[in-house]
Design an enzyme around this catalytic site. Sequence first.
Site, short mmCIF file in Angstrom:
data_model
loop_
_atom_site.label_atom_id
_atom_site.label_comp_id
_atom_site.label_asym_id
_atom_site.label_seq_id
_atom_site.Cartn_x
_atom_site.Cartn_y
_atom_site.Cartn_z
N SER A 136 60.79 29.99 27.37
CA SER A 136 61.72 31.04 27.73
C SER A 136 63.13 30.59 28.09
CB SER A 136 61.16 31.87 28.88
OG SER A 136 60.04 32.61 28.45
N LYS B 72 69.12 34.55 35.61
CA LYS B 72 68.12 35.42 35.01
C LYS B 72 67.65 36.43 36.06
CE LYS B 72 63.70 34.99 32.49
NZ LYS B 72 62.72 33.98 32.00
N SER C 83 62.19 34.50 27.28
CA SER C 83 62.51 35.63 28.13
C SER C 83 63.87 35.52 28.83
CB SER C 83 61.41 35.81 29.19
OG SER C 83 61.29 34.68 30.03
#
EC number: 3.5.1.4
Length: 547
Positions: free
Chosen positions: A218, A119, A194
């Site tokens: 997330s 990420k 996310s």
Amino acid sequence: RQLERIPSEWRIPADKLPAQSDDRVIEFTASCGLLDQDELSIISKDAMDILRATTSGKLSCVAVATAFCKAAAVAHQVTNCLTEIFFTQAIERAKELDDIYAKTGKPTGPLFGLPISLKDQFQIKGTECNLGIASWIGQISSENSVLVDILLDAGAILHCRTNVPQGLMFGESENYVYGRTTNPSKRTLTCGGSSGGEGALVAMNGSVIGVGTDLGGSVRIPAAYNGLFGLKPTLHRFPYAKARNTLLGLESVASCLGPISHSVSGISAFTKAVLAAEPWLLDPKTPEIPWRQHMEDLEHLKSPDGTQRKPAFGVMSWDGFVKPWPPVRRGIDSAVSALKKAGFEVIDFACPFDAKKAEDIVTRIYSSDGNEDLNRTFASSGEPRHPLIVTAADAPHLSVYESWQLNLEKYEVQDAWLKAWNATAGKTSTGLPIDGLLLPPSPHVAHKHGEWPGNIGYTSTFNMIDYPAMIIPVGSAVDPALDPVDSAFKAAGPEDARNQAYYNPADFAGAPITVQLVCRRFREEEIIGLTSIIADALKPSQKSSKL
């Protein structure tokens, strides 16, 4: 600049790309012609199969890295899932690993030759890491995140970073730097957030394991929206040190990192490798709890007489606040039915704390600074605040005393859940509490872009009470014939009514269906073992060693 990081021979001509009207692109990697049959075979393997091949010399690290870099390039061109691209560096590293293996006959670590994506929070020295925040463009990392050092020492190959929402604070991966990432199962729907870029990339076999972070869902929301396994561990079990973030300093409910993968073996391999590195010596917040193999094998589960026993499960079909859509309910029913058919005990479990109040508490914790952190971050470039950010734009700035009172409210939620979990001992056949709890990952499946139909309570509650949680695919997707609108539905309140009114089966046909499993704190090994049981039960043709 980003496009230039993809080799020209890997760029698919515009007339060969799926049409905008082609919603489903998840099979495009196999049909686009960029990967040969050997490469397609490599990216279809699970983590343990790849590790067995690289550590035995049956597959070179270069072959594996090239296959996954190509697949990631394809995934990006149809979903816009990547931020920073390291394909050239990844293949060079793979060559170095192959050279070491050729000289020594030994792999360099437990993740030898395994492509892992990150990420856009995890820093790699000498590369840009901007989290999709305009004012952070051009900021070059001067050091690695602790996790990056661990993965490299374990022999992993890091080939790309992935897209996120602005500020990491909503369930859609969209920002003003990299744009929007779509769901490869249905591009009219979001991949989640996310860690949504990871969800889209892993779904398209562009990475064996994707590393995300989870403050309110997330890791789990993208895993659920893309039909993948995803683990949110107990806070600090994995080292977060030197990762970039928003809301730094927020400790009442903090973010943790976790893996996303197509297989349970990917989750297990990541967890074992990270804990084998003794991360408590590298991150002061990480507890000194090494990997416990006997817990993954569930050997610690004993009856009162000391004999080995099967695990017992609870099921919370809904939280009493927002009822899940019909396909989500079907997913829960499928998992429960499969477990019972396999001979496991499953008891009903009622949500022990007002779910609406719990969601309100966690949202107030997120915005307890009156959004000052996000506002300062966005103000330096003048970028507008994204309308989907979950905290209210006008949230009050709490005093220290008010924050303390909010922590006391959080404790009430934790205490209610602990007591309710312990009370299940009076309902199981062994007289012991349940080992795991099944529940929906969300009241809905992947939603439409730019919209937010529900709430985050099904995930954020477990950040607040700090229980590990896993997303488990059930192997099916929304089918209008199987998942019609519930004509008998009666709303429990306005939020419930709004959520159900948003559901139109045709709009969400093909969206993956998953369930969520939670366990007690610091039982990551146990939740992996229980996940294997559930995954195997959902595939009765595959015999499990734990059944």
